[in-house]
Design a protein around this motif. Sequence first.
Motif, mmCIF file in Angstrom:
data_model
loop_
_atom_site.group_PDB
_atom_site.id
_atom_site.type_symbol
_atom_site.label_atom_id
_atom_site.label_comp_id
_atom_site.label_asym_id
_atom_site.label_seq_id
_atom_site.Cartn_x
_atom_site.Cartn_y
_atom_site.Cartn_z
ATOM 1 N N LEU A 64 0.821 -1.217 0.000
ATOM 2 C CA LEU A 64 0.000 0.000 0.000
ATOM 3 C C LEU A 64 0.847 1.257 0.000
ATOM 4 O O LEU A 64 0.523 2.242 -0.660
ATOM 5 N N GLU A 65 1.916 1.266 0.745
ATOM 6 C CA GLU A 65 2.793 2.443 0.768
ATOM 7 C C GLU A 65 3.483 2.660 -0.555
ATOM 8 O O GLU A 65 3.660 3.782 -1.010
ATOM 9 N N ASP A 66 3.893 1.587 -1.200
ATOM 10 C CA ASP A 66 4.576 1.731 -2.485
ATOM 11 C C ASP A 66 3.636 2.235 -3.569
ATOM 12 O O ASP A 66 4.008 3.056 -4.406
ATOM 13 N N GLN A 67 2.431 1.728 -3.596
ATOM 14 C CA GLN A 67 1.486 2.130 -4.634
ATOM 15 C C GLN A 67 0.835 3.475 -4.361
ATOM 16 O O GLN A 67 0.233 4.073 -5.241
ATOM 17 N N GLY A 68 0.938 3.976 -3.100
ATOM 18 C CA GLY A 68 0.342 5.280 -2.763
ATOM 19 C C GLY A 68 -1.156 5.303 -2.917
ATOM 20 O O GLY A 68 -1.726 6.251 -3.449
ATOM 21 N N SER A 69 -1.781 4.226 -2.496
ATOM 22 C CA SER A 69 -3.241 4.138 -2.607
ATOM 23 C C SER A 69 -3.906 5.108 -1.652
ATOM 24 O O SER A 69 -3.369 5.428 -0.591
ATOM 25 N N GLU A 70 -5.078 5.628 -2.057
ATOM 26 C CA GLU A 70 -5.819 6.578 -1.245
ATOM 27 C C GLU A 70 -6.670 5.855 -0.207
ATOM 28 O O GLU A 70 -6.869 4.653 -0.290
#
Length: 385
Positions: A64-70
């Motif tokens: 989740l941190e790598d993809q920068g999901s909202e």
Amino acid sequence: MSEETNTPPSTTTDQIQEVGHEVAKEIMADGSTEKGGFLDNIKKMWRAHIDKNKAKAEARKATLEDQGSEAGQGVSSKGNGNPAESTVPNPNPVPPIPTNGKQPLIVEADFFENFDPKKDLKKLDPETRKRIKDAEKLFQEGTSTMKDLIAPSSMEITARTLNLNGKHVKSFFVFNYPRFLDANWLSQVINFPTTLDVSIFIYPEESGHIMKVLRKKVAEMRSTMRIQKRKGMVEDVGLETALQDAEELRGNLQKGVERFFQIGLYFTVYADTKDQLDSISKQLETVLGGKLVMTRTADFRTERAFNTTLPQCTDEMEVIRNMNTGPASTIFPFVSNDLTSNQGILYGLNRHNNSLIIMDRFGLENANSVTFAKSGAGKSYAVKL
């Protein structure tokens, strides 16, 4: 890139059962039947299972941190423990707080806790003000007011009477007065031996306007008297009396001795039964009729007449009559059969009008008192109090 559906996590009980089955299989394979070996194997397998879940959680967090999901988007994981390569949108996403290019003032969780009216009142946007008003309105709807405390449990309105919490109610209004009124003529009604509400509405009028009206009336009456005299008709005593009263009133208003008012007088009586209400109504009309004060029942206006006699200063009937200062002063019930002083102790109730008897006999010039009552009525007890 493959996409898999999310599966609900297994419960702790199912996990323990799976671990137990795996341990049992290993024990049967090893042929170990010792008690200590069995417990050690349980602990190992449980620790391994916990480490495996921790690894899955850390991997999911890193993805989740790598993809920068909202916020509001979910992540699906594969069965082998590797993080999913695709994200699944949340069916109920959380809408972002509107900022309008500014830092949001208050978040939903601590909306009322962090609000300072002195500092943050000018920073409120229209949407936030609307939310505050809606919250205040919702709070007021759930609170008790004075109206809720004094409101009757039931009210039946008919053409002639009201039924208020089992009490029968009837209202009256005064529509005509005699030419002369004695001082304190209303005290007999105030001391009437029943529950009674009286409302007096006094509307002051401008003296200049009344003097113009009286001047016109005087001219009309004099003209009528001249015409009757020319025709040889008998003098009208009523017309002469009205002319004298009008000239006297006009002179007193001109001198500033008296003022002019319009007065409305209303009564409301209460009774337990309808027959008792009719009896009280006849007695009240007889008392007022003996003083040439004419009254009528507020038929088909029962609710309006009842509201008029309530202590809220609203004249919904508007049945008024003209009076100058002299007759108007006789309406005020200054004298009553009350035994009440500004200080003292409560002796009891006045059975004539249900008023309180409050007196300090030691504050009088002579503090001696005499108590009369029948045997066993409580004379000694009352004196000792």
